[in-house]
Enzyme design. Sequence first.
Site: not given
Length: 436
Positions: A35, A263
């Site tokens: 990454k 979330c």
Amino acid sequence: MNISVIGSGYVGLITGACFAEFGLNVTCVDKDEKKVRLMKKGVISFYEPGLEELLQRNIRAGRIHFTTSIGEAVDSSLVVFIAVGTPPRGDGSAEMKYVEDVSKEIARHIKSYKVIVTKSTVPVGTGERVRRIISENLREEVDFDVVSNPEFLREGAGIEDFMRPNRVVIGASSNQAIAIMKDLYRPLYLIETPIVITDVKTAELIKYASNAFLATKISFINEIANLCERVGADVQTVAKAMGLDRRIGPKFLHAGPGYGGSCFPKDTLALLQIGKQHNVGLRVIEATVKANEFQKEKAAAGIIKTLGNLSDRTICILGLSFKPNTNDLRDAPSLFIIRRLLKAGAKVRAYDPVAMKDAKKDLPAVTYCRDAYEAAKGAHAVVIVTEWNQFRNLDFNRIRKVAKGDFFFDLRNIYEPAKLAGMGFKYYSIGRPPVQ
Ligand code: UDX
């Protein structure tokens, strides 16, 4: 000023890139070497409008750097943000292992005064825990402060939310740390962003309370929509008129197949666990979670009941991500609905502008298509699950031509019932009277 952000996921990377855009010198850390290699080239592994461009611009300007080394980042920074994940554990409480590991590692490298900021959504009391972990793992006697600065970024609109937030929350107990944090957010003073300065625990709770309240608004309107269906009322108009009351406000009153994402489902459950730990009943939030589970179930059951026997039926699903402008499939209602349809024996064809690659791993039994029309080929029913803009103006003649059946389930209420009925569809939406 030099700052670093530990954890280059969605929140960490937007935070890093936006602070770099404000002119700060930012070091982004991630333990995933691959990454980091990609980020150095300005390439990111998820879809977020505008983020790669922002990143590339700041890489070229030399304001943002990437590393796997927490030591290197701490060394070069006055402020260190912790933005690692806090995924849900089996009981819904937030997994704090990553925050704790990172705190230990930060402590080992502190050689001068630092402000350590938690950006991740963390249970009340985490600030204190981080302070203790750091104190216990310091290699030399140095001063540091712990601050809570929760994020309120919506996926798909994260940059806008960072650059033009409704508010910035800073939870701290030291004036020095507050002054440094205010300095970081100085560009936002120009646009008169309200800055709420409070203690660490209050800041931590603000984040959970805000998300739980938004989730509650959604569950509330979803239940009103269900009632509208029974009594023949129109939830769109109910929501509009409710929203005109300034005490209520028009946002987050769109009925649908239930909220999803990284979330709301996680934070509502985590808040319930916090309530439990402190022996405080959070009955409204309990009901919000229950209503949301019901809403997903109801969306799937409605399709199954309307179509009858699904064993020789093909269903076209439009939209997979939990909302438009993201490839995020976490807790997406689409996954829940598709699993139910497959279990009931249906064949599922699907199209999503960006989330198909990820969906293939979760749902290999689905046929993934090039566009909405290919997905509608041979389908007995078309179901809009995610309201991507490109589904707002479908060519219905084309759909009628390629589809086998005429059922149309609009789980986001993006079309006018009369229009679709007029085009010969058996049209179902959420909380609106069917056209006779
Ligand atoms: C949310 C919060 O908005 C953000 O402040 C927080 O920091 C992270 O969680 P996000 O998860 O990206 O952001 O998505 P959001 O746009 O808030 O939508 C969440 C879910 O609610 C989606 O599944 C969406 O489809 C659903 N929703 C939203 C509704 O069903 N009806 C609405 O009226 C609004």
